[in-house]
Design a protein around this motif. Structure first.
Motif, PDB file in Angstrom:
ATOM      1  N   PHE A 119       0.827  -1.204   0.000  1.00 37.81           N
ATOM      2  CA  PHE A 119       0.000   0.000   0.000  1.00 37.81           C
ATOM      3  C   PHE A 119       0.865   1.260   0.000  1.00 37.81           C
ATOM      4  O   PHE A 119       0.539   2.260  -0.666  1.00 37.81           O
ATOM      5  CB  PHE A 119      -0.921  -0.001   1.222  1.00 37.81           C
ATOM      6  CG  PHE A 119      -2.076  -0.963   1.110  1.00 37.81           C
ATOM      7  CD1 PHE A 119      -2.532  -1.368  -0.138  1.00 37.81           C
ATOM      8  CD2 PHE A 119      -2.704  -1.477   2.234  1.00 37.81           C
ATOM      9  CE1 PHE A 119      -3.588  -2.256  -0.260  1.00 37.81           C
ATOM     10  CE2 PHE A 119      -3.756  -2.373   2.116  1.00 37.81           C
ATOM     11  CZ  PHE A 119      -4.200  -2.760   0.863  1.00 37.81           C
ATOM     12  N   GLN A 120       1.986   1.229   0.729  1.00 43.33           N
ATOM     13  CA  GLN A 120       2.882   2.375   0.781  1.00 43.33           C
ATOM     14  C   GLN A 120       3.517   2.617  -0.587  1.00 43.33           C
ATOM     15  O   GLN A 120       3.633   3.756  -1.045  1.00 43.33           O
ATOM     16  CB  GLN A 120       3.965   2.148   1.847  1.00 43.33           C
ATOM     17  CG  GLN A 120       4.978   3.282   1.950  1.00 43.33           C
ATOM     18  CD  GLN A 120       4.348   4.587   2.348  1.00 43.33           C
ATOM     19  OE1 GLN A 120       3.391   4.601   3.132  1.00 43.33           O
ATOM     20  NE2 GLN A 120       4.840   5.695   1.824  1.00 43.33           N
ATOM     21  N   ARG A 121       3.918   1.531  -1.253  1.00 41.79           N
ATOM     22  CA  ARG A 121       4.515   1.673  -2.583  1.00 41.79           C
ATOM     23  C   ARG A 121       3.510   2.243  -3.579  1.00 41.79           C
ATOM     24  O   ARG A 121       3.845   3.114  -4.387  1.00 41.79           O
ATOM     25  CB  ARG A 121       5.010   0.317  -3.076  1.00 41.79           C
ATOM     26  CG  ARG A 121       6.235  -0.199  -2.363  1.00 41.79           C
ATOM     27  CD  ARG A 121       6.643  -1.546  -2.933  1.00 41.79           C
ATOM     28  NE  ARG A 121       7.889  -2.021  -2.369  1.00 41.79           N
ATOM     29  CZ  ARG A 121       8.469  -3.153  -2.734  1.00 41.79           C
ATOM     30  NH1 ARG A 121       7.915  -3.915  -3.655  1.00 41.79           N
ATOM     31  NH2 ARG A 121       9.606  -3.529  -2.183  1.00 41.79           N
ATOM     32  N   ILE A 122       2.275   1.722  -3.507  1.00 44.62           N
ATOM     33  CA  ILE A 122       1.240   2.225  -4.416  1.00 44.62           C
ATOM     34  C   ILE A 122       0.968   3.703  -4.143  1.00 44.62           C
ATOM     35  O   ILE A 122       0.801   4.503  -5.078  1.00 44.62           O
ATOM     36  CB  ILE A 122      -0.047   1.392  -4.263  1.00 44.62           C
ATOM     37  CG1 ILE A 122       0.201  -0.043  -4.747  1.00 44.62           C
ATOM     38  CG2 ILE A 122      -1.188   2.023  -5.043  1.00 44.62           C
ATOM     39  CD1 ILE A 122      -0.970  -0.978  -4.528  1.00 44.62           C
ATOM     40  N   ARG A 123       0.925   4.082  -2.873  1.00 48.68           N
ATOM     41  CA  ARG A 123       0.696   5.477  -2.520  1.00 48.68           C
ATOM     42  C   ARG A 123       1.831   6.370  -3.031  1.00 48.68           C
ATOM     43  O   ARG A 123       1.591   7.448  -3.589  1.00 48.68           O
ATOM     44  CB  ARG A 123       0.542   5.607  -1.002  1.00 48.68           C
ATOM     45  CG  ARG A 123       0.193   7.006  -0.553  1.00 48.68           C
ATOM     46  CD  ARG A 123      -0.369   7.038   0.861  1.00 48.68           C
ATOM     47  NE  ARG A 123       0.466   6.292   1.801  1.00 48.68           N
ATOM     48  CZ  ARG A 123       0.097   5.131   2.359  1.00 48.68           C
ATOM     49  NH1 ARG A 123      -1.058   4.589   2.053  1.00 48.68           N
ATOM     50  NH2 ARG A 123       0.893   4.526   3.220  1.00 48.68           N
ATOM     51  N   LEU A 125       3.886   5.697  -5.543  1.00 44.96           N
ATOM     52  CA  LEU A 125       3.816   5.708  -6.994  1.00 44.96           C
ATOM     53  C   LEU A 125       2.723   6.654  -7.478  1.00 44.96           C
ATOM     54  O   LEU A 125       2.909   7.410  -8.443  1.00 44.96           O
ATOM     55  CB  LEU A 125       3.560   4.291  -7.503  1.00 44.96           C
ATOM     56  CG  LEU A 125       3.553   4.083  -9.024  1.00 44.96           C
ATOM     57  CD1 LEU A 125       4.885   4.465  -9.617  1.00 44.96           C
ATOM     58  CD2 LEU A 125       3.231   2.628  -9.341  1.00 44.96           C
ATOM     59  N   THR A 126       1.587   6.643  -6.809  1.00 47.35           N
ATOM     60  CA  THR A 126       0.488   7.539  -7.171  1.00 47.35           C
ATOM     61  C   THR A 126       0.881   8.995  -6.989  1.00 47.35           C
ATOM     62  O   THR A 126       0.587   9.854  -7.840  1.00 47.35           O
ATOM     63  CB  THR A 126      -0.751   7.218  -6.319  1.00 47.35           C
ATOM     64  OG1 THR A 126      -1.109   5.849  -6.479  1.00 47.35           O
ATOM     65  CG2 THR A 126      -1.928   8.092  -6.736  1.00 47.35           C
ATOM     66  N   ALA A 138       9.906  14.249 -11.059  1.00 46.24           N
ATOM     67  CA  ALA A 138      10.837  13.726 -10.046  1.00 46.24           C
ATOM     68  C   ALA A 138      11.097  12.252 -10.305  1.00 46.24           C
ATOM     69  O   ALA A 138      10.249  11.517 -10.786  1.00 46.24           O
ATOM     70  CB  ALA A 138      10.252  13.922  -8.649  1.00 46.24           C
ATOM     71  N   MET A 139      12.307  11.813  -9.944  1.00 46.58           N
ATOM     72  CA  MET A 139      12.664  10.400 -10.108  1.00 46.58           C
ATOM     73  C   MET A 139      11.901   9.553  -9.099  1.00 46.58           C
ATOM     74  O   MET A 139      11.676   9.950  -7.962  1.00 46.58           O
ATOM     75  CB  MET A 139      14.167  10.210  -9.894  1.00 46.58           C
ATOM     76  CG  MET A 139      15.014  10.794 -10.998  1.00 46.58           C
ATOM     77  SD  MET A 139      14.859   9.876 -12.534  1.00 46.58           S
ATOM     78  CE  MET A 139      15.630   8.340 -12.071  1.00 46.58           C
ATOM     79  N   PHE A 140      11.485   8.361  -9.543  1.00 46.01           N
ATOM     80  CA  PHE A 140      10.827   7.434  -8.633  1.00 46.01           C
ATOM     81  C   PHE A 140      11.825   6.903  -7.609  1.00 46.01           C
ATOM     82  O   PHE A 140      13.026   6.875  -7.848  1.00 46.01           O
ATOM     83  CB  PHE A 140      10.265   6.235  -9.406  1.00 46.01           C
ATOM     84  CG  PHE A 140       9.041   6.576 -10.216  1.00 46.01           C
ATOM     85  CD1 PHE A 140       8.406   7.795 -10.073  1.00 46.01           C
ATOM     86  CD2 PHE A 140       8.536   5.656 -11.118  1.00 46.01           C
ATOM     87  CE1 PHE A 140       7.278   8.097 -10.813  1.00 46.01           C
ATOM     88  CE2 PHE A 140       7.410   5.952 -11.864  1.00 46.01           C
ATOM     89  CZ  PHE A 140       6.790   7.187 -11.708  1.00 46.01           C
ATOM     90  N   ARG A 141      11.285   6.507  -6.445  1.00 47.21           N
ATOM     91  CA  ARG A 141      12.127   5.814  -5.458  1.00 47.21           C
ATOM     92  C   ARG A 141      12.578   4.495  -6.044  1.00 47.21           C
ATOM     93  O   ARG A 141      11.775   3.666  -6.450  1.00 47.21           O
ATOM     94  CB  ARG A 141      11.325   5.579  -4.164  1.00 47.21           C
ATOM     95  CG  ARG A 141      12.113   4.867  -3.082  1.00 47.21           C
ATOM     96  CD  ARG A 141      11.335   4.901  -1.786  1.00 47.21           C
ATOM     97  NE  ARG A 141      10.059   4.211  -1.924  1.00 47.21           N
ATOM     98  CZ  ARG A 141       9.890   2.920  -1.692  1.00 47.21           C
ATOM     99  NH1 ARG A 141      10.920   2.169  -1.334  1.00 47.21           N
ATOM    100  NH2 ARG A 141       8.696   2.358  -1.815  1.00 47.21           N
ATOM    101  N   LYS A 142      13.857   4.292  -6.079  1.00 42.49           N
ATOM    102  CA  LYS A 142      14.409   3.122  -6.761  1.00 42.49           C
ATOM    103  C   LYS A 142      14.210   1.864  -5.929  1.00 42.49           C
ATOM    104  O   LYS A 142      14.519   1.814  -4.750  1.00 42.49           O
ATOM    105  CB  LYS A 142      15.895   3.325  -7.035  1.00 42.49           C
ATOM    106  CG  LYS A 142      16.501   2.219  -7.887  1.00 42.49           C
ATOM    107  CD  LYS A 142      17.932   2.528  -8.215  1.00 42.49           C
ATOM    108  CE  LYS A 142      18.529   1.434  -9.084  1.00 42.49           C
ATOM    109  NZ  LYS A 142      19.934   1.700  -9.419  1.00 42.49           N
ATOM    110  N   GLU A 143      13.658   0.827  -6.557  1.00 39.21           N
ATOM    111  CA  GLU A 143      13.490  -0.474  -5.909  1.00 39.21           C
ATOM    112  C   GLU A 143      14.616  -1.403  -6.359  1.00 39.21           C
ATOM    113  O   GLU A 143      15.041  -1.365  -7.494  1.00 39.21           O
ATOM    114  CB  GLU A 143      12.136  -1.073  -6.278  1.00 39.21           C
ATOM    115  CG  GLU A 143      10.946  -0.203  -5.866  1.00 39.21           C
ATOM    116  CD  GLU A 143      10.772  -0.153  -4.364  1.00 39.21           C
ATOM    117  OE1 GLU A 143      11.303  -1.041  -3.688  1.00 39.21           O
ATOM    118  OE2 GLU A 143      10.104   0.785  -3.873  1.00 39.21           O
ATOM    119  N   THR A 144      15.049  -2.261  -5.437  1.00 35.67           N
ATOM    120  CA  THR A 144      16.182  -3.124  -5.763  1.00 35.67           C
ATOM    121  C   THR A 144      15.758  -4.439  -6.395  1.00 35.67           C
ATOM    122  O   THR A 144      16.504  -5.017  -7.172  1.00 35.67           O
ATOM    123  CB  THR A 144      16.997  -3.414  -4.486  1.00 35.67           C
ATOM    124  OG1 THR A 144      16.125  -3.978  -3.493  1.00 35.67           O
ATOM    125  CG2 THR A 144      17.590  -2.119  -3.941  1.00 35.67           C
TER     126      THR A 144
END
Length: 390
Positions: A119-123, A125-126, A138-144
């Protein structure tokens, strides 16, 4: 916590739960088997030794041999069931229960954390998408790792592609506006000259004004043809009929078509012949591009000088060099020479700034490149490279 660690913990929790349930099921099965075997033994013993029946039942009860079971048999005829006999099964049940409880708690905690993280990731991303809709790229938070990161990467690629498309459309719109402005400016000069010439004709019979009108009309005609050609190139409707073409013949035909201009400027064109060299290109349009480059060199040469053309071929490309003996290009003009409607510092008064851009477009449409530079020995040079096709 990474997605990989969450998967490991959820797997561990599931393992504990499965082991606990399996152990409890095996325990129940073992108890039933023991009771069945003991029941069969007692029944056989009673048949062989009826006198020890009461003693046997008392011993069994004292040793806690029987456990709870639904089976019927010899012992049940005397009123005994597994629940009547107290076995010490507490340790086993506590261990199985502890494993089941631990696995359940671990699985629940990891599942709740995983759900909250999703839910946090979706929020996030939204929120990023909303910012991009308002122009904040802005750049997205990079996931590994993980499937979500793949989705995020694809969304980012799509958004970036849409942004580039939008920027390209904005640039194209601005360029179109600039081109319209340049076209209006180009048309203004000959129209003004024709108007003035007509006014002079009303007061005099001099033939020089007639010649002036003819010259300006020719300029308008040339501008019209150039603009139509650029429109066809932009629309992708210019069809090139490519064939095997001799480079020397191509250069000689281009030089012959500029004979009148050569006499006007007092500049001759020399094509230095080497070994036979062929290129795969449209001869007519390639000659048009070469003529524009030759014409530019002639316009910027001193009277009595020459424009030279050479060519050579290697495994990768065929190179054509066209250079003059003039003062060369102004250094500040070189990066913009092939831009549409660009007129350099030393441009001719009637120059439209289209010829070099047309030459560049035609050459690039045939798997080639062209560049301009100043020769160390002096003079300006155009270098064309037509790359070989597989």
């Amino acid at each position: 916590m990474t997605e990989r660690k969450m998967k490991i913990l959820m797997g561990l929790a599931a393992f504990l739960i499965v082991c606990s349930v399996s152990a409890f099921a095996m325990y129940q099965y073992q108890v039933r088997e023991q009771y069945r075997l003991l029941d069969a033994f007692c029944e056989r013993l009673q048949e062989e030794r009826p006198d020890v029946e009461q003693t046997m039942l008392e011993i069994i009860k004292e040793k806690d041999v029987l456990r709870e079971s639904e089976t019927s048999g010899y012992l049940k005829t005397f009123g005994y069931t597994p629940s009547d006999l107290k076995w010490n099964r507490g340790i086993f049940l506590k261990s199985a229960g502890a494993g089941l409880l631990t696995g359940g708690i671990l699985f629940s905690c990891v599942f709740i954390y995983w759900k909250k993280n999703i839910f946090q990731r979706i929020r996030t991303l939204t929120e990023n998408l909303e910012k991009m809709n308002h122009g904040d790229y802005a750049m997205f938070r990079k996931e590994t790792e993980g499937e979500f990161s793949k989705l995020q990467d694809e969304i980012y690629k799509t958004v970036t592609s849409l942004r580039q498309t939008r920027d390209h459309a904005v640039r194209a719109k601005n360029q179109f506006a600039d081109h319209l402005s340049n076209i209006a400016h180009q048309l203004k000069t000959p129209v003004t000259s024709i108007s003035l010439s007509l006014q002079m004709l009303q007061t005099t019979n001099s033939s020089k004004y007639i010649l002036q009108i003819k010259r300006q009309l020719n300029r308008l005609k040339h501008l019209e043809e150039a603009l139509l050609l650029l429109a066809r190139i932009d629309a992708g409707t210019l069809v090139l009929e490519k064939s095997k073409t001799d480079v020397f013949t191509l250069l000689m035909m281009a030089a012959d078509n500029l004979q009148e201009l050569s006499l006007q400027y007092g500049v001759s064109i020399d094509v230095l012949k080497t070994e036979e060299t062929d290129i795969t290109a449209d001869p007519e349009w390639t000659m048009e591009a070469v003529m524009n480059l030759m014409k530019n060199c002639m316009e910027h040469s001193t009277k009595g000088r020459r424009v030279y053309c050479t060519y050579e071929k290697n495994l990768l490309y065929t190179q054509i060099n066209i250079w003059d003996e003039g003062p060369g290009f102004p250094e500040e003009d070189i990066p913009y020479l092939f831009d549409r409607f660009f007129r350099g510092r030393n441009a001719q008064k009637d120059s439209t700034g289209i010829g070099l851009s047309i030459a560049k477009e035609i050459i690039e449409m045939q798997n080639g490149v062209v560049r301009a530079y100043n020769r160390p020995q002096g003079g300006a040079c155009f270098e064309i490279r037509i790359y070989q096709r597989e």
